[in-house]
Motif scaffolding. Structure first.
Motif, PDB file in Angstrom:
ATOM      1  N   GLN A  19       0.807  -1.221   0.000  1.00 29.70           N
ATOM      2  CA  GLN A  19       0.000   0.000   0.000  1.00 29.70           C
ATOM      3  C   GLN A  19       0.839   1.270   0.000  1.00 29.70           C
ATOM      4  N   SER A  20       2.033   1.228   0.598  1.00 30.33           N
ATOM      5  CA  SER A  20       2.809   2.455   0.770  1.00 30.33           C
ATOM      6  C   SER A  20       3.705   2.778  -0.426  1.00 30.33           C
ATOM      7  N   GLN A  21       3.817   1.877  -1.383  1.00 23.19           N
ATOM      8  CA  GLN A  21       4.757   2.121  -2.459  1.00 23.19           C
ATOM      9  C   GLN A  21       4.250   3.162  -3.444  1.00 23.19           C
ATOM     10  N   SER A  22       5.210   3.811  -4.064  1.00 22.77           N
ATOM     11  CA  SER A  22       4.935   4.769  -5.120  1.00 22.77           C
ATOM     12  C   SER A  22       5.232   4.060  -6.440  1.00 22.77           C
ATOM     13  N   CYS A  23       4.371   4.256  -7.430  1.00 28.46           N
ATOM     14  CA  CYS A  23       4.586   3.560  -8.686  1.00 28.46           C
ATOM     15  C   CYS A  23       4.129   4.416  -9.863  1.00 28.46           C
ATOM     16  N   THR A  24       4.437   3.921 -11.056  1.00 28.45           N
ATOM     17  CA  THR A  24       4.123   4.631 -12.292  1.00 28.45           C
ATOM     18  C   THR A  24       3.592   3.615 -13.301  1.00 28.45           C
ATOM     19  N   ALA A  25       2.509   3.969 -14.008  1.00 30.51           N
ATOM     20  CA  ALA A  25       1.899   3.063 -14.979  1.00 30.51           C
ATOM     21  C   ALA A  25       1.962   3.667 -16.373  1.00 30.51           C
ATOM     22  N   PHE A  26       2.158   2.782 -17.352  1.00 35.48           N
ATOM     23  CA  PHE A  26       2.210   3.178 -18.751  1.00 35.48           C
ATOM     24  C   PHE A  26       1.260   2.316 -19.563  1.00 35.48           C
ATOM     25  N   ASP A  27       0.641   2.942 -20.569  1.00 34.96           N
ATOM     26  CA  ASP A  27      -0.113   2.246 -21.606  1.00 34.96           C
ATOM     27  C   ASP A  27       0.737   2.373 -22.854  1.00 34.96           C
ATOM     28  N   GLY A  28       1.455   1.313 -23.192  1.00 29.93           N
ATOM     29  CA  GLY A  28       2.445   1.430 -24.256  1.00 29.93           C
ATOM     30  C   GLY A  28       3.492   2.438 -23.812  1.00 29.93           C
ATOM     31  N   HIS A  29       3.704   3.480 -24.612  1.00 31.82           N
ATOM     32  CA  HIS A  29       4.676   4.518 -24.262  1.00 31.82           C
ATOM     33  C   HIS A  29       4.026   5.740 -23.623  1.00 31.82           C
ATOM     34  N   ARG A  30       2.718   5.655 -23.329  1.00 32.29           N
ATOM     35  CA  ARG A  30       1.997   6.793 -22.756  1.00 32.29           C
ATOM     36  C   ARG A  30       1.848   6.619 -21.250  1.00 32.29           C
ATOM     37  N   LEU A  31       2.200   7.657 -20.504  1.00 30.31           N
ATOM     38  CA  LEU A  31       2.049   7.645 -19.058  1.00 30.31           C
ATOM     39  C   LEU A  31       0.568   7.655 -18.694  1.00 30.31           C
ATOM     40  N   ILE A  32       0.185   6.721 -17.812  1.00 33.10           N
ATOM     41  CA  ILE A  32      -1.190   6.719 -17.309  1.00 33.10           C
ATOM     42  C   ILE A  32      -1.246   7.524 -16.021  1.00 33.10           C
ATOM     43  N   ALA A  33      -0.390   7.161 -15.070  1.00 30.61           N
ATOM     44  CA  ALA A  33      -0.403   7.847 -13.773  1.00 30.61           C
ATOM     45  C   ALA A  33       0.872   7.520 -13.016  1.00 30.61           C
ATOM     46  N   SER A  34       1.180   8.402 -12.068  1.00 31.86           N
ATOM     47  CA  SER A  34       2.321   8.203 -11.178  1.00 31.86           C
ATOM     48  C   SER A  34       1.897   8.674  -9.798  1.00 31.86           C
ATOM     49  N   GLY A  35       2.187   7.889  -8.768  1.00 32.98           N
ATOM     50  CA  GLY A  35       1.811   8.261  -7.405  1.00 32.98           C
ATOM     51  C   GLY A  35       1.668   7.042  -6.527  1.00 32.98           C
ATOM     52  N   SER A  36       0.747   7.119  -5.576  1.00 34.05           N
ATOM     53  CA  SER A  36       0.545   6.003  -4.655  1.00 34.05           C
ATOM     54  C   SER A  36      -0.044   4.809  -5.401  1.00 34.05           C
TER      55      SER A  36
END
Length: 196
Positions: A5-22
């Motif tokens: 729950q406490s980790q910070s992460c970043t998601a991508f759809d292909g080469h497009r950033l979806i979100a970054s945060g908790s």
């Protein structure tokens, strides 16, 4: 990598950033992107290590978030074994030479306390932090930019400390991938500068 729950992460759809945060924010945004028809591949990275974060996106957004909460609760209700589970202490076997056991036995607090101190000292090491940051950049670049122009040259430029060259080589990459790689590289170089 199993999510926490406490980790910070970043998601991508292909080469497009979806979100970054908790984890909660990223899982929610990623689920919305998948439901809206993300072309993929959809990848979620831990921000510290760039290891992939495993999230089961089946079902509703509440289902996804519920499974993340249940995964954590399951570890808290697991059967008790040796160690101090409430503190997160887990007993495991290690193998040492007799001279190592003798040295550990002479240390104040015993073998376990000494080993914990040694591990914590190593984790705090600036050099170790800089190495881990560089490995995180490597993992991210291999996963997201391995097929992009100048990938290998950019990797070599990073490890040689050629900051301007690295920035030039990644300039033509998709903006979100380029910007995340630059953030990871800057963090790694800052850690390395702290050693010098």
């Amino acid at each position: 990598m199993h999510p926490s729950q406490s980790q910070s992460c970043t998601a991508f759809d292909g080469h497009r950033l979806i979100a970054s945060g908790s984890l909660r924010e990223v899982a929610s945004a990623t689920k919305r992107a998948i439901d809206a028809g993300a072309k993929g591949p959809v990848l979620v990275f831990d921000d510290q290590t760039s290891l992939p974060v495993e999230i089961d996106f089946r079902g509703s957004q509440d289902d996804v978030l519920s499974r993340l909460g249940l995964a954590q609760a399951a570890t808290e209700t697991a059967p008790r074994g040796p160690g101090r589970p409430r503190l997160g202490v887990v007993a495991r076997e290690i193998t040492l030479l007799p001279r190592h056991w003798e040295w550990l036995a002479e240390q104040p607090g015993g073998a376990s306390a000494t080993l914990r101190r040694l591990v914590e000292d190593a984790r705090r090491s600036e050099q170790d932090r800089a190495r881990r940051a560089g490995e995180a950049l490597d993992r991210f670049m291999q996963a997201m930019a391995g097929d992009l122009p100048h990938y290998e040259e950019a990797s070599r430029a990073y490890w040689r400390g050629e900051r301007d060259r690295f920035d030039q080589l990644v300039e033509t990459w998709p903006a979100d991938v380029r910007d995340h790689a630059r953030r990871l590289a800057a963090a790694a170089w800052n850690d390395a500068d702290a050693i010098a």
